[in-house]
Structure formats: structure tokens, C-alpha cells
Design a protein around this motif. Structure first.
Motif, mmCIF file in Angstrom:
data_model
loop_
_atom_site.group_PDB
_atom_site.id
_atom_site.type_symbol
_atom_site.label_atom_id
_atom_site.label_comp_id
_atom_site.label_asym_id
_atom_site.label_seq_id
_atom_site.Cartn_x
_atom_site.Cartn_y
_atom_site.Cartn_z
ATOM 1 N N ASP A 236 -3.859 -11.568 13.878
ATOM 2 C CA ASP A 236 -3.467 -11.450 12.371
ATOM 3 C C ASP A 236 -4.734 -10.016 11.962
ATOM 4 N N LEU A 237 -5.470 -9.584 12.289
ATOM 5 C CA LEU A 237 -6.033 -8.369 12.194
ATOM 6 C C LEU A 237 -5.443 -7.430 11.997
ATOM 7 N N LEU A 238 -5.675 -7.299 13.945
ATOM 8 C CA LEU A 238 -3.843 -6.278 14.201
ATOM 9 C C LEU A 238 -2.757 -6.376 13.516
ATOM 10 N N HIS A 239 -2.448 -7.387 13.267
ATOM 11 C CA HIS A 239 -0.800 -7.546 12.467
ATOM 12 C C HIS A 239 -0.539 -6.959 10.919
ATOM 13 N N ALA A 240 -2.403 -7.285 10.235
ATOM 14 C CA ALA A 240 -2.316 -6.332 9.065
ATOM 15 C C ALA A 240 -1.966 -4.525 9.061
ATOM 16 N N MET A 241 -3.618 -4.274 10.262
ATOM 17 C CA MET A 241 -3.652 -3.419 10.205
ATOM 18 C C MET A 241 -2.376 -1.881 11.240
ATOM 19 N N VAL A 242 -0.904 -2.782 11.016
ATOM 20 C CA VAL A 242 -0.044 -2.630 11.334
ATOM 21 C C VAL A 242 1.211 -1.926 10.328
ATOM 22 N N ILE A 243 0.844 -3.192 9.615
ATOM 23 C CA ILE A 243 1.944 -2.920 8.677
ATOM 24 C C ILE A 243 1.489 -1.849 7.570
ATOM 25 N N ALA A 244 -0.033 -2.052 7.328
ATOM 26 C CA ALA A 244 -0.343 -0.994 6.447
ATOM 27 C C ALA A 244 -0.482 0.280 6.743
ATOM 28 N N GLN A 245 -0.434 0.789 8.246
ATOM 29 C CA GLN A 245 -0.459 2.170 8.409
ATOM 30 C C GLN A 245 1.619 2.533 8.619
ATOM 31 N N GLN A 246 2.403 2.037 8.455
ATOM 32 C CA GLN A 246 3.792 1.997 8.283
ATOM 33 C C GLN A 246 3.664 2.259 6.688
ATOM 34 N N GLN A 247 3.285 1.877 6.642
ATOM 35 C CA GLN A 247 3.227 2.424 4.486
ATOM 36 C C GLN A 247 2.134 3.740 3.980
ATOM 37 N N GLY A 248 1.712 4.488 5.815
ATOM 38 C CA GLY A 248 1.145 5.426 5.239
ATOM 39 C C GLY A 248 -0.321 5.480 4.524
ATOM 40 N N PRO B 108 -8.689 -3.427 20.924
ATOM 41 C CA PRO B 108 -7.622 -2.851 20.105
ATOM 42 C C PRO B 108 -7.585 -2.603 18.869
ATOM 43 N N VAL B 109 -8.702 -3.602 18.398
ATOM 44 C CA VAL B 109 -8.685 -2.937 16.316
ATOM 45 C C VAL B 109 -9.030 -1.598 17.067
ATOM 46 N N ALA B 110 -9.870 -0.481 17.315
ATOM 47 C CA ALA B 110 -10.949 -0.029 17.143
ATOM 48 C C ALA B 110 -9.438 0.823 17.407
ATOM 49 N N ASP B 111 -8.982 0.699 18.889
ATOM 50 C CA ASP B 111 -8.068 2.113 19.474
ATOM 51 C C ASP B 111 -6.713 2.035 18.649
ATOM 52 N N LEU B 112 -6.591 0.859 17.888
ATOM 53 C CA LEU B 112 -5.334 1.287 16.075
ATOM 54 C C LEU B 112 -5.865 1.960 15.279
ATOM 55 N N ALA B 113 -7.385 2.204 14.843
ATOM 56 C CA ALA B 113 -7.266 2.633 13.446
ATOM 57 C C ALA B 113 -7.300 4.065 13.623
ATOM 58 N N LEU C 30 0.476 -1.304 -0.188
ATOM 59 C CA LEU C 30 0.184 0.124 0.144
ATOM 60 C C LEU C 30 0.979 0.806 -0.023
ATOM 61 N N ASN C 31 -0.213 2.369 -0.174
ATOM 62 C CA ASN C 31 0.769 3.912 -0.619
ATOM 63 C C ASN C 31 -0.036 4.898 0.583
ATOM 64 N N LYS C 32 0.873 5.858 0.677
ATOM 65 C CA LYS C 32 -0.190 7.082 1.549
ATOM 66 C C LYS C 32 -1.477 7.522 0.250
ATOM 67 N N ASN C 33 -2.554 7.478 0.996
ATOM 68 C CA ASN C 33 -4.066 7.881 0.754
ATOM 69 C C ASN C 33 -4.585 6.376 0.721
ATOM 70 N N ASP C 34 -3.852 5.440 0.249
ATOM 71 C CA ASP C 34 -4.807 4.775 0.412
ATOM 72 C C ASP C 34 -5.551 3.987 1.216
ATOM 73 N N VAL C 35 -6.668 2.959 1.503
ATOM 74 C CA VAL C 35 -6.741 2.644 2.479
ATOM 75 C C VAL C 35 -7.290 1.237 2.626
ATOM 76 N N VAL C 36 -7.519 1.290 4.295
ATOM 77 C CA VAL C 36 -7.818 -0.381 4.768
ATOM 78 C C VAL C 36 -9.369 -0.002 5.670
ATOM 79 N N VAL C 37 -9.833 -1.070 5.354
ATOM 80 C CA VAL C 37 -10.679 -1.313 6.057
ATOM 81 C C VAL C 37 -11.175 -2.795 6.608
ATOM 82 N N ALA C 38 -10.939 -2.378 7.940
ATOM 83 C CA ALA C 38 -10.712 -3.709 8.626
ATOM 84 C C ALA C 38 -12.364 -3.434 9.170
ATOM 85 N N ILE C 39 -12.784 -4.932 9.022
ATOM 86 C CA ILE C 39 -13.906 -5.288 10.064
ATOM 87 C C ILE C 39 -13.857 -6.625 10.823
#
Length: 286
Positions: free
Chosen positions: A194-206, A218-223, A177-186
Motif C-alpha cells: 500500500d505504501l508503494l502504491h501511494a509513492m507511485v501516485i505522489a511521483q506521478q504528481q511531480g 522495493p521502497v528504497a528502490d522506488l524513492a 500533491l504538486n511539483k516540489n511537494d515532498v512525501v516521506v515514506a517510512i
């Protein structure tokens, strides 16, 4: 044991993050649900032995604008709770009983989701999606089915979009992913590792991460952009997954919000999409 009243459960879940004086208000409210609906702010402050500004802070801790909004939510939740309660399926239930219970439970959850959904959270998510070109949906189990439905909706809105329910694919997707891309974690639980792990990686990519999950998880707090969907669901094997229906409706709100932002000229594109599949349907006899 759950109260089967989502707003009361929401108050309980919010208590750990409240100040001591606000907890006093929460404890009084939980012990006097019916009486609080008819109180003035001065009455509640006196009974809970706190100041009126504390009552206002308590309401804001629940995501509400003030005491009047709190009373409205209490009244709405109490009315729905008494008229459309959640039911367990009994062994001797008839088909008619099962139909009524499943529909009543789903209607209850839909009404509560509508009442408690924060329009500002939805608007912020729509804004983020509107400036993106790539939107991806992550979810497991029933949430994976929601992610797939969301992909179909957003594909028609001219997004590069994919739904992933495999943890390895989510991680590989997130790292591209790149800056301004969007992930919707449900997530219905808001606690899937596993979902939290993917969310962290997405955020690291901007990328911006939107969540559909209960608050104070945890999911709501991380988003970056959490959308709180708090479903109090029975774990009985026969109870329907009404959280899936609520999440689908929130996805619909996001999709319609994005389509609205694209303006009237976008209607032509949607018409082309509809016409492209018309040949796949059986024509009615004239």
C-alpha cells in the motif's frame, strides 16, 4: 538466522546486485570477519583472488568511499556486536534483566544507525524539503507513529504537513500533491504494498519521495531520495521495536537540518511557538 550484526547483514543484502568478482570478496569477508579487520587491501585481494580495484568497487557497492572506510565500519560493527548484542527476553528474566536488555538493544541499534547513515542522502533530503511548502509523512503500524511524530516536528517549521497511516488517505493525499511537494515514506520492512502504491501516485504528481527504509528493498528502490535505515530486528514478541527509535532519530536529523537552512531569523518563529504553549503548562512555585 540473522547474525545480529547489521553491517554483515548489509553485505549479504548487497550481494545480489554485485558483480561476480565483488561477490567473491563478499564471500571471503563473510567467512573471515575477524581476520579482515587487520588486513591490508593487497592482503584481501590476494586471499579473495581478485584485483585491488575490485576491492575498491566492492567497498563502493556497500556505499563506502574506499577500503579504509570499509575497515572502520567492520571494526565499529564488530566492537558493538560483541559488547551490545541483541537479546531475547526469557520467561524468568527479572525487571532488571529486561531493562538492561531493552536499553542495550536500543543503544546498539542507535550506534549502528549513526555509523551507517549516509550524510549525503540526508543532505539531499534536507535540500528537497527546504524548497517545499508541503511535506507529508506516510507509514503503517510503528512507522505510522513515527510519521505522527514527524508531523509535529515539521508543523513547527512552517510546513503544511500531515501524517497518514490509512492507505486510502495516503492515496487521496498523494493525488493532490504538486511539483516540489515532498512525501516521506517510512517503512521498517521496505516492502509494504500500500505504501508503494501511494509513492507511485505522489511521483506521478511531480512530488519528491523520500524513503526511510532498508537498502535494496522495493521502497528504497522506488524513492527519489532514499535514506537507508537498516535495522536487524528480532521478531520475538517481547523484543522492542527499536527500528522506531532509529527512524525517530533520522527524522530529528532532517528537522534540525531544515531548521538550520532557514537561518538565524527563524529562531524568532520558534520562540513564538514555544511561548504559545507556555500558558498550557503549570507554573512552578517560586
Amino acid at each position: 538466522m540473522p547474525t545480529q550484526n547489521p553491517f554483515i547483514d548489509h553485505i549479504r543484502q548487497a550481494m545480489p546486485s554485485m558483480r561476480k568478482s565483488e561477490v567473491k570478496v563478499a564471500e571471503y569477508v563473510l567467512g573471515n570477519v575477524d581476520a579482515v579487520i587487520h588486513m591490508r587491501i593487497v592482503d584481501l585481494a590476494q586471499e579473495a583472488q581478485v584485483s585491488e580495484p575490485t576491492i575498491v568497487r566492492f567497498c563502493r557497492a556497500l556505499g563506502l568511499n574506499g577500503f579504509q572506510a570499509f575497515k572502520v565500519r567492520m571494526a565499529q560493527s564488530n566492537t558493538v556486536h560483541h559488547s551490545l548484542g541483541q537479546f531475547a527476553i526469557a520467561e524468568d528474566d527479572t525487571s532488571s534483566d529486561i531493562i538492561k536488555k531493552i536499553f542495550d538493544t536500543s543503544i546498539n541499534q542507535i550506534i549502528n544507525t549513526r555509523n551507517f547513515l549516509d550524510s549525503q542522502q540526508v543532505s539531499a533530503a534536507v535540500n528537497a524539503m527546504n524548497i517545499s511548502k508541503r511535506v507529508e509523512f506516510y507509514g503503517f503500524g510503528a512507522s505510522g507513529a513515527v510519521a505522527m511524530d514527524a508531523m509535529h516536528k515539521f508543523f513547527r517549521l512552517q510546513f503544511s504537513t500531515v501524517a497518514y497511516s490509512d492507505p486510502h488517505m495516503q492515496c487521496m493525499s498523494a493525488v493532490t500533491l504538486n511539483k516540489n511537494d515532498v512525501v516521506v515514506a517510512i517503512s521498517q520492512s521496505g516492502r509494504t504494498k500500500d505504501l508503494l502504491h501511494a509513492m507511485v501516485i505522489a511521483q506521478q504528481q511531480g512530488a519528491h519521495v523520500i524513503s526511510l527504509s532498508p537498502p535494496n528493498t522495493p521502497v528504497a528502490d522506488l524513492a527519489d531520495l532514499p535514506i537507508h535505515v537498516d535495522i536487524n530486528e528480532d521478531t520475538d514478541v517481547f523484543t522492542p521495536m527499536t527500528s522506531r527509535i532509529a527512524h525517530l532519530l533520522v527524522i530529528d536529523c532532517l528537522a534540525v537540518g531544515v531548521a538550520q537552512r532557514k537561518g538565524p531569523e527563524f529562531d524568532e518563529h520558534l520562540a513564538k511557538v514555544k511561548n504559545s504553549i507556555s500558558s498550557l503548562r503549570h507554573n512552578e512555585k517560586k
